[in-house]
Scaffold this motif. Structure first.
Motif, PDB file in Angstrom:
ATOM      1  N   UNK A 192     -30.688  11.164 -27.083  1.00 51.64           N
ATOM      2  CA  UNK A 192     -29.572  10.372 -27.589  1.00 51.64           C
ATOM      3  C   UNK A 192     -29.286  10.581 -29.059  1.00 51.64           C
ATOM      4  N   UNK A 193     -30.003  11.466 -29.706  1.00 47.19           N
ATOM      5  CA  UNK A 193     -29.726  11.785 -31.102  1.00 47.19           C
ATOM      6  C   UNK A 193     -30.763  11.276 -32.083  1.00 47.19           C
ATOM      7  N   UNK A 248     -23.354  22.647 -34.928  1.00 47.00           N
ATOM      8  CA  UNK A 248     -23.117  23.324 -33.652  1.00 47.00           C
ATOM      9  C   UNK A 248     -23.824  22.616 -32.504  1.00 47.00           C
ATOM     10  N   UNK A 249     -24.922  21.891 -32.788  1.00 45.47           N
ATOM     11  CA  UNK A 249     -25.641  21.147 -31.752  1.00 45.47           C
ATOM     12  C   UNK A 249     -25.280  19.667 -31.740  1.00 45.47           C
ATOM     13  N   UNK A 267     -31.400  29.630 -32.338  1.00 44.63           N
ATOM     14  CA  UNK A 267     -31.713  29.971 -30.942  1.00 44.63           C
ATOM     15  C   UNK A 267     -31.679  28.742 -30.047  1.00 44.63           C
ATOM     16  N   UNK A 268     -32.040  27.575 -30.595  1.00 43.93           N
ATOM     17  CA  UNK A 268     -32.049  26.351 -29.781  1.00 43.93           C
ATOM     18  C   UNK A 268     -30.657  25.935 -29.335  1.00 43.93           C
ATOM     19  N   UNK A 269     -29.648  26.432 -30.000  1.00 40.89           N
ATOM     20  CA  UNK A 269     -28.284  26.079 -29.582  1.00 40.89           C
ATOM     21  C   UNK A 269     -28.019  26.489 -28.139  1.00 40.89           C
ATOM     22  N   UNK A 270     -28.621  27.575 -27.732  1.00 36.69           N
ATOM     23  CA  UNK A 270     -28.421  28.058 -26.364  1.00 36.69           C
ATOM     24  C   UNK A 270     -29.620  27.802 -25.454  1.00 36.69           C
TER      25      UNK A 270
END
Length: 808
Positions: free
Chosen positions: A369-370, A311-312, A333-336
């Motif tokens: 950048x991942x 999702x991220x 929670x970090x997704x948002x």
């Protein structure tokens, strides 16, 4: 019925055989004892392998966990056998240290896994008797007999004593083997070659139950112990793109709100866990459609575990086990809530120098950048710790970090890091795990051995530091030996990883760059000594060489092959300062000669940089060869300068009572001691800006260590010589030829500075003792001044002839 599943071990490995057969006999009557003995059998087997296989290097610290986590051993064992050994050790620790109750069926499973591990061991190393092929496990010998039940406890005690005795014998044998000649080394290499050349192993180590046992154990450690069929296990999900229109997820982990936190897809041990990646992704799609929240994805074959928060848009990554409900909730929670790290401005009060903000910006770009790893190469004294304190603050504000871990290889460095976080980021509530293991906070600081022990430790509530506990791990003084010895720490935690080192960029080994997924020679950011001096953030040094003939003879570091340099750098050159060209007797004669020590001290007291209007020598560190040498130097100083009362110069060595209190006093400007005679206590990590003089009274043959020691004097110190008069340089007095040995310095090769320190070192700043017609001992109370000639100083001065002192 098979007499024993381990009979094949007795001719070659009697101690391993004794422990394994005892575990087998006691499995059904004394299951906890059987688990402990099974773990002992694995430990003895691995101990034999490390003592005899040239492809394995014994770990610095003993113990089954250290051996099992060795990366070379894992390669030799193979993934499946390694996981079984780890499983046995986990159950052993629970039985031995946590008082866990083990059912007879559980002990049977442990013995069955032990059978697989020792089949591999016997097949690989046995010479008299190999295990049979096929070697299927026979449960019949595990059947409890009445006579064993009656005296089981007595036999456990007797066997343990026998095993302890045999372990001692094995340790003695290992020490004996370590000292044997080249012929024995060749035989060990031959063993390794025979192991490498053997035919492929046809034995099938897979048992379907093993996967479930191991996954269930790791899930239980993460708090997922009460799993129910139909919801937590084998949960039906839909829709699925198959003929039935539905599927069955192996595990679904639920949050307190009734929504899915994670889905786990388990594959057979013989298959690549990546084969379950697409299936787990489809299960996540179905769970999201059914419950309105996308779970985190795990896929595993029981031994190798991968996590994926698609999702991220973060790629899958490997980790040591599973996360708790709280940790999974934080991930979701970090997704948002998470923000780009580049959007967070570093606090200037913590790390506001231009090169620090540049380093933080490059890490931010790297992470956004991942990438999840970064390596900073920064000269000693440029504020590496403050830079990562600012990084923690940025990542907390960005919503990327809840808890961070700072690792260092010395207790003093851990203490300093804890103080730095407390001073600059007090809300982080930093915890020193060395002195406060149960403490809780947002930032934890620890040595590597302490953290290894805490990772291994678990109680009935689960493992304290599970794979998801830390979001960021910081490695101080990152170098190859740390990765080889403690790599298991970095593979266990699912976290961002930041390495710090003062090693010159070109001296950072290739393995370190690989650890951080970087090309050799290209750290995430670099700020070298020369650049720091040019920018006026560090001070240069004035090198004064006191050369002797014996120190100039011998091999040069730059003349060695790359392989020899690696071996040379990994040696410990502290106690004897050994070189092949010079015997220990010659070194000791030189270092412990009263005349030599007196003249070196006299030169320091005459030519060292002074403070208080010239009334007192500035803060000075003398690097001694060993404890006896440090004490000898202190005694000679007190004999020559009795008016100082024995408190002006003090030896600071390991094992001395209250050594840290002396370091603390030395770190305070104006407080005694003003001369610290150190044996490895002040080589790294000690921040005393007032240091003005360094005396190298020992051989140093690690380039990394040498420049760390030089870094003790590079720090700025305003108003040191009075208001508005700051420290502009420091002096190095080298008695042992280290300056010449490290004549080529990659860190000082950047073209930004018109004239490099290397040029000044070799061409214009190399000095000798100016002893001609000078008074060298006016400090001796009641004695007349002694005028000396160059040869009488005991230093082999170029350009002069005459008799040299015999001890050179």
């Amino acid at each position: 019925m098979t007499a024993s599943n381990f009979a094949h071990l007795e001719p070659d490995f009697p101690a391993v055989h004794a422990a394994a057969t005892s575990a087998e006999r006691l499995a059904m009557s004394e299951p906890e004892a059987a688990a402990i003995l099974a773990g002992k059998a694995v430990e003895l087997a691995l101990g034999w392998a490390f003592a005899h296989d040239a492809g394995l290097t014994p770990p610095a610290q003993t113990g089954a966990s250290r051996m099992i986590n060795d990366p070379d051993l894992r390669t030799i064992m193979g993934q499946k056998v390694h996981a079984k050994a780890r499983f046995i050790n986990l159950v052993r620790n629970k039985s031995a240290h946590e008082g866990a109750t083990l059912k007879p069926e559980g002990a049977r499973q442990v013995v069955e896994e032990l059978h697989h591990v020792l089949h591999w061991f016997g097949r690989t190393y046995a010479r008299r008797q190999k295990p049979p092929e096929p070697n299927n496990f026979d449960p019949a010998p595990l059947t409890a007999r009445a006579d064993l039940v009656r005296d089981a406890r007595r036999k456990i005690e007797t066997t343990d004593r026998e095993l302890a005795k045999r372990t001692e014998e094995l340790e003695e044998l290992r020490a004996k083997y370590a000292s044997l000649d080249d012929e024995l080394k060749a035989k060990r290499a031959e063993v390794a070659k025979a192991r490498a050349d053997q035919i492929a192993d046809p034995h099938d180590y897979h048992e379907a139950e093993t996967r479930l046992r191991f996954i269930d154990l790791l899930l239980a450690e993460a708090g997922w112990s009460d799993l129910k069929e139909g919801r937590d296990l084998e949960y039906r999900v839909e829709p699925m793109p198959n003929e039935k229109g539905h599927g069955v997820a192996d595990y679904v982990l639920w949050g307190a709100d009734g929504l899915p936190l994670a889905v786990v897809e388990a594959k057979r041990t013989r298959r690549d866990p990546a084969e379950g990646k697409r299936q787990a992704e489809l299960y996540a799609d179905a769970l999201e459609a059914m419950h309105g929240r996308r779970p985190v994805i795990f896929y595993t074959n029981g031994y190798e575990h991968w996590i994926w928060d698609d999702a991220r848009k973060i790629p899958p990554r490997r980790l040591g086990g599973f996360k708790t409900a709280l940790e999974l909730g934080e991930m979701i929670a970090r997704r948002n809530d998470a923000k780009p790290l580049v959007s967070q401005t570093p606090k200037a009060a913590i790390a506001g120098r231009p090169y620090q903000t540049r380093a933080l910006a490059r890490i931010a770009e790297h992470f956004d950048g991942g990438s999840r790893k970064a390596l900073l190469v920064m000269a000693t004294g440029t504020g590496k710790t403050r830079t990562v304190v600012a990084l923690v603050d940025m990542m907390v504000r960005a919503g990327l970090v809840k808890r961070a871990l700072f690792l260092a290889d010395r207790i003093s460095l851990v203490r300093q890091a804890r103080n730095a976080f407390a001073a600059h980021l007090p809300d982080s509530s930093p915890v020193n795990l060395v002195t406060d293991p149960p403490g809780t906070g947002r930032v934890y600081v620890s040595t590597y051995p302490t953290m290894m022990n805490l990772i291994d430790r678990a109680d009935r509530s689960g493992r304290r530091f599970g794979p998801g506990h830390f979001d960021l791990v910081i490695i101080d003084e990152a170098h190859r030996s740390i990765y080889k010895r403690y790599r298991a720490i970095f593979e266990w935690f699912d976290s961002y990883l930041v390495g710090l080192t003062a090693t010159p960029r070109d001296e950072v080994d290739r393995d370190t760059y690989r650890m951080f997924d970087l090309d050799p020679g290209h750290p995430t950011d670099f700020y070298g000594l020369e650049e720091a001096i040019e920018d006026d953030f560090l001070v240069p040094f004035d090198p004064i060489s006191l050369p002797t003939r014996f120190m100039r003879e011998g091999i040069r570091y730059d003349d060695l092959s790359d392989e020899e340099k690696d071996q040379w750098d990994e040696l410990e050159w502290g106690e004897a300062g050994r070189r092949e060209e010079v015997t220990a007797g010659e070194i000791n004669t030189y270092l412990f000669n009263a005349d030599t020590v007196d003249k070196v001290l006299a030169h320091l007291m005459t030519h060292g940089i002074r403070v208080n209007g010239g009334d007192r020598i500035g803060k000075t560190i003398i690097f001694a060869a060993n404890k006896a040498h440090a004490k000898f130097i202190e005694d000679r100083f007190n004999a020559g300068w009795p008016s100082y009362g024995g408190t002006f110069a003090r030896s600071i060595v390991h094992g001395e009572s209250y050594a840290q209190s002396l370091i603390d006093s030395f770190s305070i400007a104006g407080k005694e001691p003003h001369i610290a005679i150190s044996v490895d206590m002040l080589d790294t990590g000690v921040d005393v800006p007032e240091v003005l003089n360094l005396v190298f009274f020992k051989l140093v043959r690690s380039k990394t260590k040498f420049w760390q020691m030089v870094g003790r004097g590079t720090r700025l110190c305003p108003d040191l010589f009075g208001p508005g008069t700051r420290k502009t340089e420091f002096r190095i007095f080298d008695v042992c030829g280290n300056l010449e040995f490290f004549g080529s310095n990659p860190e000082l090769s950047d073209p930004a500075v018109p004239k490099s320190l290397t040029e000044r070192l070799i061409e214009t700043r190399l000095k000798v003792v100016q002893a001609i017609d000078q008074t060298v001992s006016p400090h001796v109370s009641g004695e007349p001044a002694v005028t000396t000639k160059p040869d009488e100083v005991g230093l082999d001065l170029p350009g002069f002839s005459g008799e040299r002192l015999a001890h050179f």
